[in-house]
Design a protein around this motif. Structure first.
Motif, PDB file in Angstrom:
ATOM      1  N   LEU A  23      27.333 -29.573 -30.095  1.00 58.05           N
ATOM      2  CA  LEU A  23      28.099 -28.693 -30.984  1.00 58.05           C
ATOM      3  C   LEU A  23      29.315 -28.101 -30.278  1.00 58.05           C
ATOM      4  N   GLU A  24      29.169 -27.782 -29.000  1.00 57.47           N
ATOM      5  CA  GLU A  24      30.310 -27.242 -28.254  1.00 57.47           C
ATOM      6  C   GLU A  24      31.400 -28.297 -28.094  1.00 57.47           C
ATOM      7  N   LEU A  25      31.018 -29.533 -27.866  1.00 58.94           N
ATOM      8  CA  LEU A  25      31.996 -30.623 -27.787  1.00 58.94           C
ATOM      9  C   LEU A  25      32.735 -30.790 -29.105  1.00 58.94           C
ATOM     10  N   GLN A  26      32.003 -30.798 -30.202  1.00 63.31           N
ATOM     11  CA  GLN A  26      32.651 -30.941 -31.509  1.00 63.31           C
ATOM     12  C   GLN A  26      33.594 -29.780 -31.786  1.00 63.31           C
ATOM     13  N   ASN A  27      33.214 -28.592 -31.377  1.00 57.78           N
ATOM     14  CA  ASN A  27      34.046 -27.418 -31.601  1.00 57.78           C
ATOM     15  C   ASN A  27      35.364 -27.508 -30.847  1.00 57.78           C
ATOM     16  N   GLN A  28      35.312 -27.997 -29.612  1.00 59.98           N
ATOM     17  CA  GLN A  28      36.518 -28.046 -28.797  1.00 59.98           C
ATOM     18  C   GLN A  28      37.349 -29.307 -29.015  1.00 59.98           C
ATOM     19  N   PHE A  29      36.691 -30.423 -29.394  1.00 54.64           N
ATOM     20  CA  PHE A  29      37.403 -31.694 -29.540  1.00 54.64           C
ATOM     21  C   PHE A  29      37.037 -32.359 -30.864  1.00 54.64           C
ATOM     22  N   PRO A  30      37.545 -31.830 -31.970  1.00 52.45           N
ATOM     23  CA  PRO A  30      37.104 -32.294 -33.290  1.00 52.45           C
ATOM     24  C   PRO A  30      37.497 -33.721 -33.641  1.00 52.45           C
ATOM     25  N   ALA A 327      26.120 -25.269 -21.752  1.00 53.78           N
ATOM     26  CA  ALA A 327      26.872 -26.206 -22.593  1.00 53.78           C
ATOM     27  C   ALA A 327      28.372 -25.929 -22.496  1.00 53.78           C
ATOM     28  N   LYS A 328      28.737 -24.657 -22.559  1.00 56.00           N
ATOM     29  CA  LYS A 328      30.151 -24.295 -22.452  1.00 56.00           C
ATOM     30  C   LYS A 328      30.726 -24.718 -21.105  1.00 56.00           C
ATOM     31  N   HIS A 329      29.954 -24.498 -20.054  1.00 58.02           N
ATOM     32  CA  HIS A 329      30.376 -24.902 -18.713  1.00 58.02           C
ATOM     33  C   HIS A 329      30.505 -26.427 -18.634  1.00 58.02           C
ATOM     34  N   ALA A 330      29.516 -27.147 -19.162  1.00 60.15           N
ATOM     35  CA  ALA A 330      29.533 -28.605 -19.107  1.00 60.15           C
ATOM     36  C   ALA A 330      30.737 -29.181 -19.842  1.00 60.15           C
ATOM     37  N   VAL A 331      31.122 -28.583 -20.956  1.00 56.52           N
ATOM     38  CA  VAL A 331      32.280 -29.072 -21.706  1.00 56.52           C
ATOM     39  C   VAL A 331      33.572 -28.805 -20.931  1.00 56.52           C
ATOM     40  N   ASN A 332      33.643 -27.703 -20.222  1.00 57.77           N
ATOM     41  CA  ASN A 332      34.806 -27.457 -19.361  1.00 57.77           C
ATOM     42  C   ASN A 332      34.862 -28.464 -18.216  1.00 57.77           C
ATOM     43  N   VAL A 333      33.702 -28.807 -17.645  1.00 56.30           N
ATOM     44  CA  VAL A 333      33.652 -29.847 -16.611  1.00 56.30           C
ATOM     45  C   VAL A 333      34.119 -31.180 -17.182  1.00 56.30           C
ATOM     46  N   PHE A 334      33.682 -31.471 -18.402  1.00 51.91           N
ATOM     47  CA  PHE A 334      34.092 -32.685 -19.107  1.00 51.91           C
ATOM     48  C   PHE A 334      35.615 -32.751 -19.254  1.00 51.91           C
ATOM     49  N   ARG A 335      36.212 -31.651 -19.627  1.00 44.84           N
ATOM     50  CA  ARG A 335      37.665 -31.598 -19.802  1.00 44.84           C
ATOM     51  C   ARG A 335      38.396 -31.887 -18.489  1.00 44.84           C
ATOM     52  N   HIS A 336      37.963 -31.231 -17.425  1.00 46.76           N
ATOM     53  CA  HIS A 336      38.623 -31.400 -16.132  1.00 46.76           C
ATOM     54  C   HIS A 336      38.369 -32.781 -15.541  1.00 46.76           C
ATOM     55  N   LEU A 337      37.182 -33.324 -15.767  1.00 42.17           N
ATOM     56  CA  LEU A 337      36.889 -34.671 -15.279  1.00 42.17           C
ATOM     57  C   LEU A 337      37.855 -35.682 -15.857  1.00 42.17           C
ATOM     58  N   HIS A 338      38.053 -35.605 -17.150  1.00 40.98           N
ATOM     59  CA  HIS A 338      38.923 -36.593 -17.777  1.00 40.98           C
ATOM     60  C   HIS A 338      40.382 -36.381 -17.373  1.00 40.98           C
ATOM     61  N   ALA A 339      40.780 -35.140 -17.224  1.00 36.39           N
ATOM     62  CA  ALA A 339      42.154 -34.871 -16.792  1.00 36.39           C
ATOM     63  C   ALA A 339      42.402 -35.419 -15.393  1.00 36.39           C
TER      64      ALA A 339
END
Length: 349
Positions: A23-30, A327-339
């Motif tokens: 749900l956090e992923l969907q919220n940040q990256f629709p 979950a919020k932390h993991a999604v931020n890690v996801f963002r930085h990983l891809h960047a």
């Protein structure tokens, strides 16, 4: 990526950690494509057996104290906001109060984590201690949250699907099975991470509880020796418990049941007449510290890259309590990983 250039992301696991991460992923990256893959859902998961009391122990720990406190604070804010929203009742989030008791160790009734987030957290008065049978020398009173996973999990899964998420029922044995179909894996696989990641720090903590129908119990009580009485929503009360490290036994132990009944009935005698609904046994996925970090695996995919994974597992008995924060932390890690990997999909989302 799919033909439109949108990123394909797999969330592995459908317990409370996996679904709050989804749900956090969907919220940040629709505009990304999200798929949840798991072989167990809703009442089949370990999360379903949880009592749902928001009260993390000091044994719950991330990479640092500051990060751990942020996870807990973010999780409490998430649940409290959900509680007062129009979805609060359907999601099974409610507010209640209760006590922690000790006959000998004053530190057992304190919680640095809860002092930071609970609207009320104070020492119990002598009058409050006297309402419980036994010689309780120390106690604390806390107003906190309850989360009924029997409602939360179906609510979260339905919300994920309503927002375009796909769901696949399948047991994944190797990350390589997912390499050609997904750009990133969010690994929320709980105890399965022991095998998937060859993680020697992962151990099960066996828990056994008895669920009873006792609608007159409106406050939680948590005492020494893992004895607890916790209202878990709609008249159901969880009686516990045990905490057995590296024990994989999923069979009901009559000795554990007898201990639970004896200690809970001593603490609250009226429970002896409460109808028993079920006895639950589960293996809590414990890791010290809880793992929330990125990893790039040497597994090639058909796009010429390698598989990226963001891990989010090892919460032990505090997955329900802390899942929205990690979950919020993991999604931020996801963002930085891809960047860092030079991808530009996130800028399009």
């Amino acid at each position: 990526m799919d033909s439109r250039g949108a990123m394909n992301v797999c969330i592995l696991g459908a317990g409370v950690v996996g679904l709050t991460t989804a749900l956090e992923l969907q919220n940040q990256f629709p505009n990304a494509n999200f798929t949840t893959i798991a072989h167990l859902f809703n009442q089949q998961t370990t999360s379903d057996g949880a009592a749902g009391l928001f009260y993390p122990s000091s044994t719950f720990y991330g990479p640092s104290l500051d990060i751990t406190k942020k996870w807990i604070g973010d999780a409490y804010s998430y649940y409290d906001s959900l509680r007062i929203s129009s979805d609060g009742e359907n999601a099974g989030v409610f507010q209640y109060s209760g006590f922690r008791l000790s006959s000998s160790v004053p530190s057992l009734v304190r919680s640095e984590y809860m002092e930071d987030v609970a609207p009320v957290h104070r020492y119990a008065t002598e009058e409050e201690l006297q309402q419980f049978p036994g010689k309780w020398k120390y106690g604390s009173y806390c107003v906190t949250l309850g989360i009924e996973c029997r409602r939360l999990l179906p609510w979260a899964l339905a919300r994920f699907q309503e927002h375009g998420g796909k769901v696949i029922t399948k047991k994944i044995e190797r990350f390589g099975e997912l390499a050609d179909d997904y750009d990133v894996i969010m690994n929320c696989s709980g105890l399965s991470a022991e095998h998937l990641c060859q993680d020697r720090l992962m151990v099960p903590i066996r828990g056994q509880v008895i669920k009873v129908h006792a609608p007159w119990v409106t406050q939680f009580v948590f005492s020494e020796h893992d004895t607890y009485i916790i209202p878990s929503g709609r008249g159901r009360v969880t009686l516990g418990g045990c905490r057995q490290f590296s024990n994989y036994n999923l069979s009901v132990s009559k000795w554990d049941s007898e201990k639970i009944r004896e200690e809970c009935f001593q603490l609250m005698p009226k429970l002896a007449i409460a109808p028993e609904l079920e006895t639950w046994v589960g293996l809590r996925p414990h890791r010290h510290p809880v793992r929330v970090e990125a990893e790039v695996l040497s597994i090639p995919n058909k796009r010429g890259g390698t598989l990226k994974v963001v891990h989010n597992y090892g919460h032990g008995g505090y997955g329900v309590t802390t899942a929205p924060g990690t979950a919020k932390h993991a999604v931020n890690v996801f963002r930085h990983l891809h960047a860092r990997s030079g991808g530009n999909q996130l800028s399009k989302l």
